[in-house]
Design a protein around this motif. Structure first.
Motif, short mmCIF file in Angstrom:
data_model
loop_
_atom_site.label_atom_id
_atom_site.label_comp_id
_atom_site.label_asym_id
_atom_site.label_seq_id
_atom_site.Cartn_x
_atom_site.Cartn_y
_atom_site.Cartn_z
N PRO A 12 0.81 -1.22 0.00
CA PRO A 12 0.00 0.00 0.00
C PRO A 12 0.85 1.27 0.00
O PRO A 12 0.39 2.32 -0.45
CB PRO A 12 -0.82 -0.10 1.29
N ASP A 13 2.07 1.19 0.52
CA ASP A 13 2.92 2.39 0.46
C ASP A 13 4.40 2.01 0.50
O ASP A 13 4.77 0.83 0.48
CB ASP A 13 2.56 3.42 1.54
N TRP A 14 5.24 3.02 0.59
CA TRP A 14 6.71 2.85 0.47
C TRP A 14 7.33 2.08 1.63
O TRP A 14 8.42 1.54 1.48
CB TRP A 14 7.37 4.23 0.34
N ARG A 15 6.66 2.03 2.79
CA ARG A 15 7.31 1.36 3.92
C ARG A 15 7.52 -0.12 3.64
O ARG A 15 8.55 -0.68 3.99
CB ARG A 15 6.49 1.55 5.20
N GLY A 16 6.54 -0.76 3.00
CA GLY A 16 6.70 -2.17 2.66
C GLY A 16 7.69 -2.33 1.52
O GLY A 16 8.59 -3.17 1.57
N ARG A 17 7.55 -1.51 0.50
CA ARG A 17 8.42 -1.65 -0.69
C ARG A 17 9.90 -1.44 -0.34
O ARG A 17 10.78 -2.10 -0.87
CB ARG A 17 7.96 -0.64 -1.76
#
Ligand code: ISE
Length: 351
Positions: free
Chosen positions: A267-272
């Motif tokens: 859903p956002d950059w933290r996971g990616r």
């Protein structure tokens, strides 16, 4: 003994850094958290044994328990806290942007020079992402010949209310503005901004396309689509004279059902970029430890990654993109770089 880390800003990124340090970083522990909202600071501190909420960013920077400071507060406050860290001679990892204006970045660079130690690292975490690191290594090794073009895609699911076309440049495009010159080993000299949506003051043009022209003529096409609605997606393909090389999709699982093949998006950059953040933090902590043991010269300092110069350079390029946005057509970057600061900070610099 573990290094004491203080985190200023207990919002999305501050909380994420606190969690990463507490669970995945060796040699450091979070000891203090400060936020404009004291309750939020207390909530995040309550999740970490031994950490406490402090009443202000200033008291956190001054605290003898804090050996290194992470700044993840509102962008407009970055410069003042970085300057306070330099005054206290504390290593600081500042989330991007280093500061929203070029003038503030220049002040930071001048003060850091006057302090005689490189103390400031900037949170351009893509330089620690295994994919970008490998892309850069393989380009440098000559695998695809001289790199001449890149196609970048940067899509968010959505952005908060009040987000403008300018915010997309500073908060989103700033990553490609930093990482692509690093991948190519060449600075940005000219930029050009486009959008299929009409530009109106204070509103959001979405998507936008930013073209960065690098020294030697390479072109970076950067599509920024921050209300894509479907997922957080980052793509990057570099075209060289003898081949192309690109980041692979990062999903670990591919599903097949209902006559379709599917992969999940974060859903956002933290996971990616979770691994990039982890490596960024561990590298910074290791650099502080070496510096405290006297194992590096002040010219190196407690920095191992993008520094204040990189933050300054990114601010100049972002500012030049805004000039292209408002005036239409290409805008030149170099005229904004201070020759005096260049002489002070970069003469003799090598990559
Ligand atoms: C966000 O603020 C970030 O810094 C992310 O890394 C970026 O990809 C995203 O577009 C921004 O909104």
């Amino acid at each position: 003994m573990a290094l004491g880390i203080g985190v200023i800003g207990a919002g999305i990124m501050g909380a994420d850094h606190v969690a990463t340090i507490s669970t995945a970083i060796s040699g450091a522990e979070v000891r203090a958290i400060a936020d404009i909202d004291p309750k939020r600071a207390e909530l995040i501190a309550s999740r970490v044994p031994g950490a406490k909420a402090l009443p202000s960013a200033e008291s956190l920077i001054e605290s003898p328990e804090v050996d290194g400071v992470i700044i993840a507060s509102n962008d407009a406050t970055h410069a003042q806290y970085v300057i306070a860290c330099i005054a206290a001679r504390k290593p600081v990892l500042c989330e991007k942007p280093l500061a929203p204006t070029v003038a503030e970045c220049e002040r930071i660079l001048s003060l850091e020079q006057a302090a005689g130690a490189r103390l400031v690292q900037v949170g351009f975490m893509r330089r620690f992402d295994p994919g970008y690191v490998e892309l850069r290594q393989r380009i440098t090794s000559g695998e695809v010949g001289t790199p001449i073009l890149a196609h970048c895609v940067h899509r968010n699911v959505d952005v908060p209310a009040g987000w403008t076309s300018e915010t997309t440049v500073f908060s989103s495009a700033s990553h490609e503005i930093d990482v692509m010159p690093w991948v190519f080993g060449r600075d940005v000299i000219r930029v050009n901004w486009f959008s299929p949506t009409p530009l109106t003051a204070g509103s959001l043009c979405d998507p936008q396309v930013v073209i960065l022209e690098l020294e030697g003529g390479a072109l970076i096409f950067d599509e920024l689509f921050v209300r894509s609605g479907y997922g957080y997606e980052i793509r990057c393909e570099v075209v060289g004279r003898t081949g192309t090389i690109e980041l692979a999709p990062i999903a670990r699982v591919v599903g097949r059902s209902g006559l379709k093949v599917s992969q999940d998006f974060p859903p956002d950059w933290r996971g990616r970029f979770a691994e990039a953040y982890r490596r960024e933090l561990q590298t910074w902590v290791n650099a502080i430890s070496r510096w405290r043991l006297g194992n590096v010269e002040s010219a190196v300092g407690p920095v191992d990654g993008p520094d204040a110069w990189d933050g300054y350079r990114a601010a100049i390029v972002a500012q030049t993109v805004l000039i292209s946005m408002s005036q239409g057509g290409p805008a030149v970057v170099e005229s904004m770089v201070s020759p005096e600061l260049y002489r002070l900070c970069r003469s003799g610099a090598s990559e």
